[in-house]
Design a protein around this motif. Structure first.
Motif, mmCIF file in Angstrom:
data_model
loop_
_atom_site.group_PDB
_atom_site.id
_atom_site.type_symbol
_atom_site.label_atom_id
_atom_site.label_comp_id
_atom_site.label_asym_id
_atom_site.label_seq_id
_atom_site.Cartn_x
_atom_site.Cartn_y
_atom_site.Cartn_z
ATOM 1 N N GLN A 69 11.758 1.426 2.701
ATOM 2 C CA GLN A 69 13.081 1.413 3.309
ATOM 3 C C GLN A 69 13.144 2.376 4.491
ATOM 4 O OE1 GLN A 69 15.432 -0.732 2.058
ATOM 5 N NE2 GLN A 69 16.606 -0.272 3.902
ATOM 6 N N GLY A 70 13.597 1.879 5.627
ATOM 7 C CA GLY A 70 13.767 2.709 6.812
ATOM 8 C C GLY A 70 12.517 2.903 7.645
ATOM 9 N N ALA A 71 11.349 2.454 7.158
ATOM 10 C CA ALA A 71 10.107 2.629 7.911
ATOM 11 C C ALA A 71 10.015 1.598 9.034
ATOM 12 C CB ALA A 71 8.907 2.506 6.981
ATOM 13 N N ARG A 72 9.295 1.974 10.092
ATOM 14 C CA ARG A 72 9.055 1.082 11.217
ATOM 15 C C ARG A 72 7.557 1.004 11.493
ATOM 16 N NH1 ARG A 72 13.523 1.979 16.035
ATOM 17 N NH2 ARG A 72 15.376 1.510 14.784
ATOM 18 N N THR A 73 7.155 -0.089 12.119
ATOM 19 C CA THR A 73 5.775 -0.219 12.567
ATOM 20 C C THR A 73 5.754 -0.313 14.087
ATOM 21 O OG1 THR A 73 5.936 -2.600 12.145
ATOM 22 C CG2 THR A 73 4.894 -1.252 10.457
ATOM 23 N N TYR A 74 4.569 -0.077 14.655
ATOM 24 C CA TYR A 74 4.438 -0.010 16.121
ATOM 25 C C TYR A 74 3.186 -0.760 16.570
ATOM 26 C CZ TYR A 74 7.955 3.568 15.539
ATOM 27 O OH TYR A 74 9.118 4.224 15.213
ATOM 28 N N PRO A 75 3.301 -1.483 17.695
ATOM 29 C CA PRO A 75 4.395 -1.478 18.665
ATOM 30 C C PRO A 75 5.553 -2.403 18.322
ATOM 31 C CG PRO A 75 2.705 -2.944 19.443
ATOM 32 C CD PRO A 75 2.185 -2.347 18.152
ATOM 33 N N SER A 112 0.834 -1.188 0.000
ATOM 34 C CA SER A 112 0.000 0.000 0.000
ATOM 35 C C SER A 112 0.872 1.241 0.000
ATOM 36 C CB SER A 112 -0.915 0.021 1.221
ATOM 37 O OG SER A 112 -0.174 0.336 2.368
ATOM 38 N N SER A 113 0.277 2.372 -0.313
ATOM 39 C CA SER A 113 1.028 3.620 -0.354
ATOM 40 C C SER A 113 1.513 4.045 1.016
ATOM 41 C CB SER A 113 0.144 4.718 -0.949
ATOM 42 O OG SER A 113 -1.020 4.908 -0.150
ATOM 43 N N ALA A 114 0.941 3.484 2.067
ATOM 44 C CA ALA A 114 1.361 3.822 3.420
ATOM 45 C C ALA A 114 2.626 3.077 3.831
ATOM 46 C CB ALA A 114 0.240 3.501 4.405
ATOM 47 N N GLY A 115 3.142 2.238 2.944
ATOM 48 C CA GLY A 115 4.343 1.500 3.294
ATOM 49 C C GLY A 115 4.071 0.259 4.096
ATOM 50 N N PHE A 116 2.846 -0.260 4.037
ATOM 51 C CA PHE A 116 2.479 -1.481 4.732
ATOM 52 C C PHE A 116 2.115 -2.548 3.721
ATOM 53 C CE2 PHE A 116 2.048 1.433 8.147
ATOM 54 C CZ PHE A 116 2.096 0.711 9.316
ATOM 55 N N GLY A 153 13.902 -19.229 3.050
ATOM 56 C CA GLY A 153 14.461 -18.682 4.272
ATOM 57 C C GLY A 153 14.871 -17.230 4.174
ATOM 58 N N ALA A 154 14.632 -16.605 3.037
ATOM 59 C CA ALA A 154 14.995 -15.196 2.865
ATOM 60 C C ALA A 154 13.933 -14.293 3.467
ATOM 61 C CB ALA A 154 15.170 -14.873 1.381
ATOM 62 N N PRO A 155 14.329 -13.148 4.028
ATOM 63 C CA PRO A 155 13.332 -12.240 4.603
ATOM 64 C C PRO A 155 12.444 -11.645 3.515
ATOM 65 C CG PRO A 155 15.511 -11.227 4.608
ATOM 66 C CD PRO A 155 15.701 -12.647 4.198
ATOM 67 N N VAL A 156 11.167 -11.435 3.862
ATOM 68 C CA VAL A 156 10.196 -10.895 2.913
ATOM 69 C C VAL A 156 10.031 -9.395 3.093
ATOM 70 C CG1 VAL A 156 7.769 -10.967 2.195
ATOM 71 C CG2 VAL A 156 8.972 -13.088 2.769
ATOM 72 N N GLN A 157 9.942 -8.961 4.349
ATOM 73 C CA GLN A 157 9.643 -7.557 4.613
ATOM 74 C C GLN A 157 10.897 -6.702 4.524
ATOM 75 O OE1 GLN A 157 10.368 -9.612 7.067
ATOM 76 N NE2 GLN A 157 11.656 -8.396 8.429
ATOM 77 N N THR A 158 10.698 -5.405 4.307
ATOM 78 C CA THR A 158 11.800 -4.452 4.286
ATOM 79 C C THR A 158 12.192 -4.040 5.699
ATOM 80 O OG1 THR A 158 11.058 -3.616 2.152
ATOM 81 C CG2 THR A 158 12.547 -2.201 3.404
ATOM 82 N N GLU A 159 11.217 -3.919 6.584
ATOM 83 C CA GLU A 159 11.468 -3.436 7.942
ATOM 84 C C GLU A 159 12.493 -4.311 8.651
ATOM 85 O OE1 GLU A 159 9.072 -2.380 12.099
ATOM 86 O OE2 GLU A 159 7.952 -3.023 10.328
ATOM 87 N N GLY A 160 13.402 -3.660 9.357
ATOM 88 C CA GLY A 160 14.405 -4.395 10.106
ATOM 89 C C GLY A 160 15.096 -3.503 11.116
#
Length: 376
Positions: free
Chosen positions: A183-189, A5-9, A205-212
């Motif tokens: 890239q660089g975005a975080r989610t909460y909590p 989505s455009s919200a980065g989720f 076994g590779a990561p799917v999401q960008t968040e890290g």
């Protein structure tokens, strides 16, 4: 089903206006994620009985027939319907019942599900952190021991931080999906201290999401999977293939429910320590910013013998004196083997005596049978 989505989720297709519908009833081969977790292997040890898992996000369609009657709890604040579909997908991974109609099954079918909606059904991406905090507090007030944040918020807030602190003080485990795709975005909590942040992996076994980040605790299957669908209309119905960070968090939440049922004396923080210590480590053996301490190992998490006070991976602990290693006593010799054992022992003694005589004779000959200066 799930698109960025455009919200980065990782957002749901239902966000464009139509409610989620099933793909059908899944009768294919057991999905790779279910094989990896292998819940049936765990059920002789724990099925999650006595545990309440709050599924916080978009609600849960209680009409899907793979949930047992009364398994999806009602009451104030609950949402037993789910137009969006992500909550029902997560709930199925946690606790869907075995059924002869499908090869899909949840991790902890003995657990109860508390469906809580904090998102605006018409919105995509993450919702308001204040509303999420209120849903978490409702979950705690209703006795949930595991809080699954299937759809995290886009921002932090003091109220959300306070809800996390309250959960920890109550001994609850907060499991939150790392859902950001920019890239660089975080989610909460997810990124809040004290939360078990979960990344997603594909079959390789590779990561799917960008968040890290250093706050990632674990990873779990989150791509090309199967789970229960909203809009089932009283049938056993599924969506597949599904790629959603909520799936990975749901697998970990289901395993957390199994651990809590098998080890009821553990605090929430101790459950998290057990999950991270027993994870299958990344190839480097160290913490990975998108995989955390590794992929959840459900059987090891439930069955391992660990002290409740053991430190988590990466913790700095003072060195302690190790106890002396005492060999285990030898197994008693069966009575029928005593004569043979006696003969064997006698042979060893005779061989040793013969060796001593030979050595003594050789030393005497070298010295012409004179005593050495040291009396030997």
């Amino acid at each position: 089903m799930v698109v960025g989505s455009s919200a980065g989720f990782a957002g749901s297709a239902s966000a464009v206006g139509a409610c989620a519908n099933p793909s059908g009833t899944y009768t294919g081969a057991v999905s790779w994620g279910q094989r990896l977790v292998d819940p049936q292997r765990l059920w002789p040890l724990s099925r999650g009985e006595g545990q309440v898992v709050a599924v916080i996000g978009t609600g849960v369609d209680a009409q899907n027939a793979q949930f047992a009657p009364g398994q999806v709890l009602g009451g104030p604040g609950t949402a037993p319907s789910d137009c969006d579909g992500r909550g029902t997908i997560a709930a199925g991974v946690v606790a869907a019942q075995p059924s002869g109609d499908t090869t899909f099954v949840g991790v902890a079918p003995g657990a109860k599900l508390l469906p809580l909606q904090y998102l605006d059904p018409a919105a995509s991406g993450g919702g308001d952190p204040g509303a999420l905090a209120a849903a978490m507090n409702t979950a705690l007030d209703r006795g949930a021991g595991v809080l699954l944040i299937a759809v995290p918020a886009a921002a932090d807030s003091p109220a959300l931080d306070a809800a996390v602190s309250r959960a920890r003080s109550r001994g609850a485990v907060v499991v939150s999906a790392a859902a950001a795709t920019q890239q660089g975005a975080r989610t909460y909590p997810t990124a809040v201290s004290g939360v078990l942040a979960v990344g997603s992996t594909n079959q390789s076994g590779a990561p799917v999401q960008t968040e890290g980040g250093d706050y990632l605790g674990l990873a779990a299957p989150g791509a090309d999977l199967v789970s229960t669908s909203a809009g089932a209309g009283g049938t056993v119905a599924h969506r597949w293939p599904v790629t959603d960070p909520g799936l990975a968090a749901a697998y970990v939440a289901g395993v957390a429910a199994l651990v809590r049922a098998a080890h009821p004396d553990l605090t929430g923080d101790q459950v998290v320590t057990r999950l991270t210590l027993t994870a299958a480590r990344p190839a480097t053996g160290a913490h990975d910013p998108r995989l955390g301490w590794g992929v959840v190992d459900a059987y090891a998490a439930v069955s391992s013998t660990l002290p409740a006070s053991v430190a988590g991976p990466g913790a700095s602990v003072a060195p302690v004196a190790l106890p002396a290693v005492v060999p285990a006593p030898a197994a008693p010799t069966p009575a029928s083997d005593l004569p043979a054992a006696a003969l064997a022992l006698g042979g060893v003694v005779l061989a040793a005596a013969a060796g001593l005589v030979v050595a003594t004779t050789r030393r005497g000959r070298r010295r012409s049978w004179r005593a050495s200066r040291f009396g030997s």
